[in-house]
Structure formats: structure tokens, C-alpha cells
Design an enzyme around this catalytic site. Structure first.
Site, PDB file in Angstrom:
ATOM      1  N   CYS A 130      -1.410   1.475  10.531  1.00 19.90           N
ATOM      2  CA  CYS A 130      -0.395   2.331  11.157  1.00 19.90           C
ATOM      3  C   CYS A 130      -0.664   2.709  12.606  1.00 19.90           C
ATOM      4  O   CYS A 130       0.216   2.565  13.451  1.00 19.90           O
ATOM      5  CB  CYS A 130      -0.246   3.613  10.352  1.00 19.90           C
ATOM      6  N   GLU A 186       6.616   7.893   5.111  1.00 19.08           N
ATOM      7  CA  GLU A 186       5.480   8.191   4.244  1.00 19.08           C
ATOM      8  C   GLU A 186       4.311   8.682   5.090  1.00 19.08           C
ATOM      9  O   GLU A 186       3.961   8.068   6.075  1.00 19.08           O
ATOM     10  CB  GLU A 186       5.097   6.905   3.491  1.00 19.08           C
ATOM     11  N   ASN A 195       1.614   9.987  13.799  1.00 18.96           N
ATOM     12  CA  ASN A 195       0.533   9.009  13.893  1.00 18.96           C
ATOM     13  C   ASN A 195      -0.057   8.956  15.302  1.00 18.96           C
ATOM     14  O   ASN A 195      -1.268   8.801  15.466  1.00 18.96           O
ATOM     15  CB  ASN A 195       1.013   7.626  13.454  1.00 18.96           C
ATOM     16  N   SER A 232     -16.120   7.842  15.757  1.00 17.14           N
ATOM     17  CA  SER A 232     -16.373   6.640  14.965  1.00 17.14           C
ATOM     18  C   SER A 232     -16.409   5.418  15.870  1.00 17.14           C
ATOM     19  O   SER A 232     -16.210   5.505  17.077  1.00 17.14           O
ATOM     20  CB  SER A 232     -15.276   6.460  13.919  1.00 17.14           C
ATOM     21  N   LYS A 275     -13.663  13.237  13.810  1.00 15.34           N
ATOM     22  CA  LYS A 275     -14.897  12.527  13.495  1.00 15.34           C
ATOM     23  C   LYS A 275     -15.008  11.312  14.425  1.00 15.34           C
ATOM     24  O   LYS A 275     -14.191  10.386  14.345  1.00 15.34           O
ATOM     25  CB  LYS A 275     -14.842  12.103  12.020  1.00 15.34           C
ATOM     26  N   TYR A 293       0.822  -1.215   0.000  1.00 17.83           N
ATOM     27  CA  TYR A 293       0.000   0.000   0.000  1.00 17.83           C
ATOM     28  C   TYR A 293       0.856   1.265   0.000  1.00 17.83           C
ATOM     29  O   TYR A 293       0.394   2.314  -0.420  1.00 17.83           O
ATOM     30  CB  TYR A 293      -0.934  -0.014   1.218  1.00 17.83           C
TER      31      TYR A 293
END
Ligand code: UDX
Ligand code: ADP
Length: 472
Positions: free
Chosen positions: A279, A163, A227, A272, A270, A14
Site C-alpha cells: 500500500c 479498507e 496511508n 526500520s 519505529k 489479502y
């Protein structure tokens, strides 16, 4: 200064796939080889029909169609591709360790080490090696040690280039990144030139201001930190969602109100059913492990709480389904719409849907899954991987179907697990008519208009909505 003519990327996943496709598209004079040991994956990348490439990502198939076999090549010939390239990206997976020291927390670096050893064995001339996979801080040290102890006189420069793309928007993120981060050594002229060579690749489409250079350790740690901060925001708003459900507050209104404070900002607020993806959890567990290893227990505990909150959010969503369906879902049909960890991707790693299903299976529910991009084999593989239930039991209880109508037909409850846009376009009246009554709707992503759904007749539960909207 040396210009790069050939780049090789080890790992066609990915990260490696989309990143190399964009580099190939923006740097037509550079030959880009993407290699992987997984033959099936490489065959899919080379499929004559670009719609069959192994990764679903908006805009990716078009770029692959434009560049493949011109300057972008997919193959399993790892040695040859290492030999040919002046610059090698390592983009292999670094899953959480499932054994030994650091089990359940530390990143498993065995794939990275295998790559380093392979490079060391094959390389005949100097190479720039770029860490693209997310790695614990100071991994570059281990890479350097392996590469420089081969005794064949080859010189290596190790760069860290984490990345920051998010799946589902990978191509846009690569074309217009907030920043590119390159970590390297600035001690010697050669080391500075290696860093510049990578800057020059990105300079094909980005300005100097967008390319940030730091030392290697800052670069490695920045990725984990980014992250951790992003995941922390989600756990924070999810924590507030539970409080909202007990009061007259609405979590989306709260998120909007706080997001307008420019110091907080509107993104990643948001609420959820819980964050997923390859990650966030992995990187935070890694951060926790590193902190513990360095004796920083308070730092470790602080970040671990983000994961604890996320696990709680997934579990309480599943528990709420059971509680609402009169404390038993045994033999009841629960339709799960969405299996991917977010919309616009076929990636299911750590998806909340997996954990919610696992819980419902323990309660003997009959689960029917519909996701526009995820295969049935992937759904079974995800559930089997957890090891909680027997594979035969999973296949007996879980059905994967290819239409939402089929998924919801005669269901006792529907649960929205992924925020796919198409879920908003369905004829919900018709779905309601064909469901068991009372028809329960659990919106784990707050994407449906709950007032409209209530009007149709659904008993609605939406994450973080005050008691007036919730099922009693
Ligand atoms: C993330 C980072 O965003 C990216 O920079 C890094 O390179 C890799 O990890 P990714 O996991 O692909 O990217 O997707 P992201 O958009 O960050 O979503 C992660 C999870 O959080 C998803 O399950 C998503 O649904 C969830 N999420 C995201 C929320 O629940 N609420 C939000 O507000 C945002
Ligand atoms: P990511 O999301 O980080 O890109 P993926 O799991 O999608 O992770 O991709 C990583 C890829 O790296 C896999 O396709 C895997 O087969 C490949 N890989 C792992 N180890 C090696 C290796 N030593 N040589 C070549 N490819 C490898």
C-alpha cells in the site's frame, strides 16, 4: 428497506479474503461468495486443511474453518456470483502502472475496469457496488460511467468503503476497527438506502459511532491520505535514525520521547530498514501522480520525498553492509533473516529485503534467506521481478533455507530484515560460534538486545544507534 442476503466479493486476496471471512462470521444470515479468476488461489482457499489457505494471517484459518461452506464460499464462478448478489465488493489489485501514461506512479485500473464491465454484462437486477480496493480519487466516477452505460436498465449504487486493515493484524483490525468509512451519494432516497444497507452489514458487530459516512470523493481520498501520513511518520523517524547514527542519540529513545507528546503519539515511530507492503509506496506514488496531473507540483514534491527517503534508507542499509565488510561482499555469505515486509504475514510485496538483496547481488554476495512463512519460489520470483539480474545468476547466488541455523552457518554477516518474534528466541551464542569471524550483525529492525549481542562477540550495527554502539 432491503436487507442484504447475498454478498459477492471479486478478488480473494489479502484484503478480500480476511474481510469476507469476518463479515461471514459476524453475519451468519448473509451468504458471502468470494470469487477470483486465479484457480490455484481458490483451490487453496478450499483446501480441506485450513492451514493451507493462501494467506497467513493470525486468527484467519480459525474463522475460515468456522464459516467455510456454511455461509462463506470460495469459487471461480464469477458470473454466477455476480448474478446472485445484491451487494458486490470489488477487491482486486490496483498495482502501480508499469507502462504508458503515468508509468511508475499512477494506479493501474485495468482490473477494476474489467470487473465493472463484467458486472455490467452479467447483472440482471439492481446492485450495490462497493469499492474496496484502494483507488485514486474519482475512480467511482469511471465505475459509474461504465456501469450506467450498458443500457440494460439495471440500477447501480456505487459506494467507497476503503479498507484500513494492516497485514499481520488483519483479523483484530476487522473485528475492532478504529472506524469504518463509507462514502456514498446522499442525493436521493435510493442512494441513502444503499449506503444504509452497507452500514447495516457492519452494524452486526460495530456501533454507529464507529461507522463514518462521507461523500464518495472524501472516502477515496481519505484512504490515500491515511496511508501517506502513516508512511510519512516512518520516513520521518528513519531520517532521524541517520542523524542519530552520527551523534550520541538513540532513535528509539528519541521516538519514545516525542511519542509521549499526546499531539504526536507513540505509534508508527519505529525506525526500520524501510517500509514495504502493497500500500504505502503505491498509494503515495498515486497521490504524487494525481497532484501532478492537477498541476500541484509542490504538493507532489512534498509527498514524493517520503518515497525518496524510504529508498535511501534501504540503500544505505545495504551500502553499510558492504562498507563494513571491508568494502567487498563478493563471494561472502550474507544471511538474511526475514523476507516478509513485516512480521506475521507471508506477504512480500515491496519488502525491504528484496531491495537490499538486489543491491548485495550487484556486489556478488552469496545470499542465504530464512523466513518462517515465505516460500523459496516467492523469494526467487520477487528478485526476478525486479529484472536487475539474470534468473540463472539469482538462483546461483541466492539460497533459501528452512532453518535459521542453516542460514547463519559459516555466514560472514547476519542481517535482520523482518521483526519476527522468533528471532529473539534463538540461541545467538551458538549462531555466533558457527559464523565466520569477525561475525557481523546488522539489525534492520532493532529487535535484538545489542549489548547482549556485543557481549557474545558480534560486531553490531543497529539502525539509528549512536556511534558508541556501532562498528567503527
Ligand atoms: C498499511 C496501513 O497500516 C493500513 O491501514 C492500510 O490498510 C494498508 O497499508 P500494511 O502495509 O499491511 O498496512 O502494514 P503496516 O503495519 O502499516 O506496515 C507497513 C510497513 O511499514 C511495514 O514494512 C512495516 O514494517 C513498516 N513500519 C511500520 C515501520 O518500519 N515502522 C513503523 O513504526 C511501522
Ligand atoms: P490485495 O492485497 O488488494 O487484496 P491481492 O493481489 O492479494 O491484492 O488480491 C487481488 C486478487 O484479485 C487476486 O487474487 C487476483 O487474481 C484477483 N483478480 C484480479 N482481477 C480479477 C477479476 N477481473 N476477476 C476476479 N478476480 C480478479
Amino acid at each position: 428497506m432491503k436487507k442484504i442476503k447475498t454478498i459477492t466479493c471479486i478478488g480473494a486476496g489479502y484484503v478480500g479474503g480476511p474481510t469476507m471471512a469476518v463479515i461471514a462470521s459476524k453475519c451468519p444470515e448473509i451468504k458471502v461468495n468470494v470469487v477470483d479468476i486465479n484457480e490455484k488461489r481458490i483451490a487453496q482457499w478450499n483446501d480441506a486443511d485450513v492451514n493451507n489457505i493462501p494467506i497467513y494471517e493470525p486468527g484467519l484459518a480459525e474463522i475460515v474453518a468456522e464459516t467455510r461452506d456454511k455461509n462463506l464460499f470460495f469459487s471461480t464462478e464469477v458470473d454466477q456470483a455476480i448474478d446472485e448478489a445484491e451487494m458486490i465488493f470489488i477487491s482486486v489489485n490496483t498495482p502501480t502502472k508499469t507502462y504508458g501514461i503515468g508509468k511508475g506512479k499512477a494506479a493501474d485500473l485495468k482490473y477494476i475496469e474489467l470487473c465493472a464491465r463484467q458486472i455490467a454484462r452479467v447483472a440482471k437486477d439492481d446492485k450495490i457496488v462497493v469499492e474496496k480496493s484502494t483507488l485514486p480519487v474519482r475512480t467511482a466516477e469511471a465505475l459509474t460511467s461504465i456501469l450506467h452505460n450498458t443500457g440494460n436498465g439495471v440500477k447501480y449504487h456505487i459506494l467507497s468503503n476503503p479498507e484500513f486493515l494492516a497485514e499481520g493484524t488483519a483479523i483484530q483490525d476487522l473485528l475492532k476497527p478504529d472506524r469504518i468509512l463509507i462514502g456514498g451519494d446522499s442525493d436521493t432516497q435510493e442512494a441513502r438506502e444503499a449506503m444504509q444497507a452497507l452500514v447495516d452489514v457492519y452494524a452486526h458487530w460495530l456501533t454507529d459511532e464507529q461507522i463514518l459516512t462521507t461523500n464518495v470523493w472524501s472516502s477515496e481520498l481519505s484512504k490515500l491520505t491515511a496511508n501517506a501520513f502513516l508512511a510519512q511518520r516512518i520516513s520521518s523517524i528513519n531520517a532521524m535514525s541517520e542523524l542519530c547514527e552520527k551523534t550520541e542519540a538513540d532513535v528509539d529513545e528519541v521516538a519514545k520521547a516525542i511519542g509521549m507528546d499526546s499531539r504526536i503519539g507513540p505509534k508508527f515511530l519505529k525506525a526500520s530498514v524501510g517500509f514495504g507492503g502493497s500500500c504505502f509506496q503505491k498509494d503515495i506514488l498515486n497521490l504524487v501522480y494525481i497532484s501532478q496531473s492537477l498541476g500541484l507540483q509542490e504538493v507532489a514534491d512534498y509527498w514524493e520525498q517520503v518515497i525518496i527517503m524510504n529508498d535511501h534508507q534501504k540503500r544505505r542499509f545495504a551500502q553499510h553492509i558492504v562498507k563494513t565488510l571491508y568494502n567487498t561482499v563478493s563471494g561472502k555469505k550474507i544471511s538474511l533473516l526475514g523476507w516478509a515486509f513485516k512480521k506475521d504475514t507471508n506477504d512480500t510485496r515491496e519488502s525491504a529485503a528484496i531491495y537490499v538483496s538486489d543491491y548485495l547481488l550487484s556486489e556478488h554476495a552469496k545470499i542465504v534467506v530464512y523466513d518462517p512463512k515465505v516460500s523459496s519460489e516467492q523469494v526467487y520470483a520477487d528478485l526476478e521481478y525486479l529484472g536487475t539480474h539474470d534468473p540463472a545468476f539469482i538462483r546461483e547466488q541466492v539460497k533459501v533455507v528452512s532453518s535459521p541455523t542453516e542460514a547463519c552457518f559459516q555466514a560472514h554477516a547476519v542481517a535482520i530484515m523482518t521483526e519476527w518474534n522468533e528471532f529473539n528466541t534463538y540461541n545467538w551464542k551458538e549462531i555466533y560460534q558457527h559464523m565466520m569471524k569477525p561475525a557481523f550483525l546488522f539489525d534492520g529492525r532493532n529487535i535484538l538486545n545489542r549489548y547482549e549481542m556485543k557481549e557474545i562477540g558480534f560486531e553490531v550495527y543497529a539502525i539509528g544507534k549512536g556511534p558508541s554502539i556501532q562498528i567503527a
